[in-house]
Design a protein around this motif. Structure first.
Motif, short mmCIF file in Angstrom:
data_model
loop_
_atom_site.label_atom_id
_atom_site.label_comp_id
_atom_site.label_asym_id
_atom_site.label_seq_id
_atom_site.Cartn_x
_atom_site.Cartn_y
_atom_site.Cartn_z
N GLY A 94 0.66 -1.35 0.05
CA GLY A 94 0.11 0.04 0.10
C GLY A 94 0.80 1.06 0.03
N ASN A 95 2.20 1.40 -0.04
CA ASN A 95 3.02 2.41 -0.03
C ASN A 95 2.78 2.98 -1.28
OD1 ASN A 95 4.41 2.14 2.45
ND2 ASN A 95 5.13 0.16 1.57
N GLY A 96 2.70 4.33 -1.51
CA GLY A 96 2.73 5.08 -2.83
C GLY A 96 4.01 5.00 -3.36
N VAL A 97 3.94 4.90 -4.87
CA VAL A 97 5.02 4.97 -5.72
C VAL A 97 4.99 5.98 -7.03
CG1 VAL A 97 6.62 3.50 -7.23
CG2 VAL A 97 5.68 2.35 -5.05
N GLU A 98 5.64 6.78 -7.15
CA GLU A 98 5.76 7.37 -8.29
C GLU A 98 7.13 7.07 -9.10
OE1 GLU A 98 6.56 12.30 -9.64
OE2 GLU A 98 5.89 11.75 -7.54
N LEU A 99 6.62 7.17 -10.37
CA LEU A 99 7.66 7.04 -11.42
C LEU A 99 7.73 8.23 -12.35
CD1 LEU A 99 6.79 3.22 -12.42
CD2 LEU A 99 8.22 3.96 -10.40
N TYR A 100 8.68 9.00 -12.51
CA TYR A 100 8.76 10.04 -13.42
C TYR A 100 9.97 10.53 -13.87
CZ TYR A 100 11.40 12.86 -9.68
OH TYR A 100 12.25 13.58 -9.00
N ARG A 101 10.12 11.26 -15.01
CA ARG A 101 11.22 11.99 -15.56
C ARG A 101 11.03 13.32 -15.70
NH1 ARG A 101 11.14 14.92 -20.86
NH2 ARG A 101 8.98 15.11 -21.30
N ASP A 102 12.05 14.02 -15.35
CA ASP A 102 12.11 15.60 -15.60
C ASP A 102 12.22 16.19 -16.95
OD1 ASP A 102 11.60 15.99 -12.79
OD2 ASP A 102 14.09 16.06 -12.52
N ARG A 103 11.42 17.21 -16.85
CA ARG A 103 11.76 18.09 -18.26
C ARG A 103 13.09 18.90 -18.00
NH1 ARG A 103 5.92 18.52 -18.62
NH2 ARG A 103 5.33 17.64 -21.01
N PRO A 104 13.78 19.41 -19.09
CA PRO A 104 14.94 20.02 -19.04
C PRO A 104 14.62 21.24 -18.15
CG PRO A 104 14.71 19.43 -21.04
CD PRO A 104 13.55 19.11 -20.73
N ARG A 105 15.63 21.68 -17.32
CA ARG A 105 15.12 22.77 -16.26
C ARG A 105 14.93 23.98 -16.82
NH1 ARG A 105 18.46 22.90 -10.46
NH2 ARG A 105 18.26 20.64 -10.09
N ASP A 106 15.53 24.37 -18.20
CA ASP A 106 15.28 25.60 -18.71
C ASP A 106 13.94 25.75 -19.39
OD1 ASP A 106 15.43 24.02 -21.10
OD2 ASP A 106 17.13 25.00 -21.89
N GLU A 107 13.08 24.62 -19.17
CA GLU A 107 11.58 24.52 -19.80
C GLU A 107 10.75 24.53 -18.50
OE1 GLU A 107 10.78 21.36 -21.92
OE2 GLU A 107 12.39 21.61 -23.33
N TRP A 108 11.18 24.63 -17.15
CA TRP A 108 10.45 24.69 -15.88
C TRP A 108 9.71 26.13 -15.98
CZ3 TRP A 108 13.77 22.30 -11.52
CH2 TRP A 108 14.33 20.94 -12.01
N PRO A 109 8.43 26.24 -15.69
CA PRO A 109 7.87 27.30 -15.61
C PRO A 109 8.22 28.06 -14.06
CG PRO A 109 6.31 25.80 -15.50
CD PRO A 109 7.27 25.13 -15.87
N GLY A 110 8.27 29.35 -13.98
CA GLY A 110 8.34 29.97 -12.81
C GLY A 110 9.56 30.86 -12.53
N THR A 111 10.03 31.14 -11.24
CA THR A 111 11.11 31.97 -11.04
C THR A 111 12.12 31.51 -10.51
OG1 THR A 111 10.33 33.02 -8.91
CG2 THR A 111 9.46 34.05 -10.86
N ASP A 112 13.40 32.28 -10.35
CA ASP A 112 14.54 31.80 -9.74
C ASP A 112 14.27 31.11 -8.17
OD1 ASP A 112 16.19 32.33 -11.55
OD2 ASP A 112 16.88 34.00 -10.93
N ASP A 113 13.49 31.72 -7.50
CA ASP A 113 13.02 31.41 -6.08
C ASP A 113 11.89 30.49 -6.00
OD1 ASP A 113 14.86 33.17 -5.31
OD2 ASP A 113 13.62 34.79 -5.19
N ARG A 114 11.20 30.46 -7.04
CA ARG A 114 9.73 29.50 -6.95
C ARG A 114 9.75 28.82 -8.27
NH1 ARG A 114 10.09 30.75 -2.57
NH2 ARG A 114 8.46 31.16 -0.87
N VAL A 115 8.96 27.55 -8.38
CA VAL A 115 8.72 26.94 -9.40
C VAL A 115 7.36 26.71 -9.52
CG1 VAL A 115 8.97 24.56 -8.27
CG2 VAL A 115 9.50 24.79 -10.96
N GLU A 116 6.65 26.63 -10.98
CA GLU A 116 5.28 26.33 -10.98
C GLU A 116 5.13 25.05 -11.36
OE1 GLU A 116 1.90 27.66 -13.99
OE2 GLU A 116 3.65 28.74 -13.99
N MET A 117 4.16 24.26 -10.53
CA MET A 117 3.83 22.88 -10.84
C MET A 117 2.59 22.76 -10.79
SD MET A 117 6.69 20.54 -8.61
CE MET A 117 6.55 21.52 -7.19
#
Length: 282
Positions: free
Chosen positions: A118-141
């Protein structure tokens, strides 16, 4: 910032207490794709050829996690490419595993399952950092629908198979915890350990990280947990820092009462709600 954790800090091994060691090993081997690096009747260590990522400890005496107890929301395994994540999804499909979710988070693409305990499991891949929306201090998810058919089409394996096991470069990208008090969790993981707040979701969820990552630790109160950690499930997780100086800097910010034990290059500290965090030098 002098009170920030070293930017190279990352999540290391996660340790889970389980009732059925064989079934849980099979899930993380056949679905997540981890190799069994060590195994005896009471304990197994799984990971890639290069790194140990998960420790499973058999505990027949511990009961199930109570419904009101804080604990693990999920362990998130980060794959080095979209093709490798597609392979993982193919393994899950071929094993008959039930997906509990599939999301595009803007910074990443993820699928969600539960292990046999019953333990939760996430399998994921990151997009390149320069595609992440947000600012230097915050990220938008965000949480948007993920096209799982397109992800399967991009897998690295053959059309009739799920491809190779988890490749080198697969890591534990983050852990996500269910806590009873978000302010207390922020004081510990943010102010004491020194992770930076990367995103808040109202008053019910918080994401913190080192080095500008989107999150190394997720914290939420979505399910209204009111009791400390107990029962089977998460026993501890590692925060890996690059050297002794980085370790000493973190320990210097922690109240003495939170440090359970220390050894050369390592210390176990008690977080709010009874979470055990193992600080280790790379």
């Amino acid at each position: 910032m002098p009170d920030s954790i070293d930017p190279a800090a990352r999540i290391g091994r996660v340790t889970l207490a389980v009732a059925d060691l064989d079934a849980t090993i099979a899930f993380y081997r056949d679905v997540v794709g981890l190799a069994v690096r060590e195994r005896d009747d009471e304990r197994a260590v799984l990971g890639t050829d290069a790194d140990a990522l998960l420790v499973l400890e058999a505990d027949a005496d511990a009961g199930p996690r109570p419904a009101d107890a804080a604990g693990l929301f999920h362990t998130a395994f980060l794959f080095p490419s979209r093709a490798a994540l597609g392979d993982a999804l193919g393994r899950a499909r071929d094993a008959g595993a039930h997906l509990t979710g599939a999301s595009d988070h803007l910074v990443s693409e993820a699928v969600y399952l539960r292990d046999p305990e019953g333990n939760g499991v996430e399998l994921y891949r990151d997009r390149p950092r320069d595609e992440w929306p947000g600012t230097d201090d915050r990220v938008e998810m965000d949480t948007r629908r993920l096209d799982v058919d397109a992800l399967l089409a991009d897998r690295a394996g053959d059309a009739d198979g799920a491809g190779d096991p988890a490749p080198g470069g697969t890591t534990v990208g983050h852990v996500h915890l269910e806590v009873t008090d978000l302010d207390a969790a922020e004081a510990f993981f943010g102010e004491a350990l020194g992770f930076a707040v990367r995103q808040r979701m109202g008053t019910a969820a918080l994401f913190v990280a080192a080095g500008g990552y989107h999150h190394h630790v997720g914290l939420n109160t979505w399910n209204g947990r009111t009791a400390p950690v107990s029962g089977r499930g998460l026993r501890s997780f590692e925060v890996v820092v690059p050297d002794e100086a980085a370790l000493e800097a973190v320990l210097g910010r922690l109240p003495e009462a939170t440090v359970d034990d220390t050894a050369a290059g390592a210390a176990t500290v008690a977080a709010p709600d009874g979470f055990a965090v193992r600080l280790v030098v790379e």
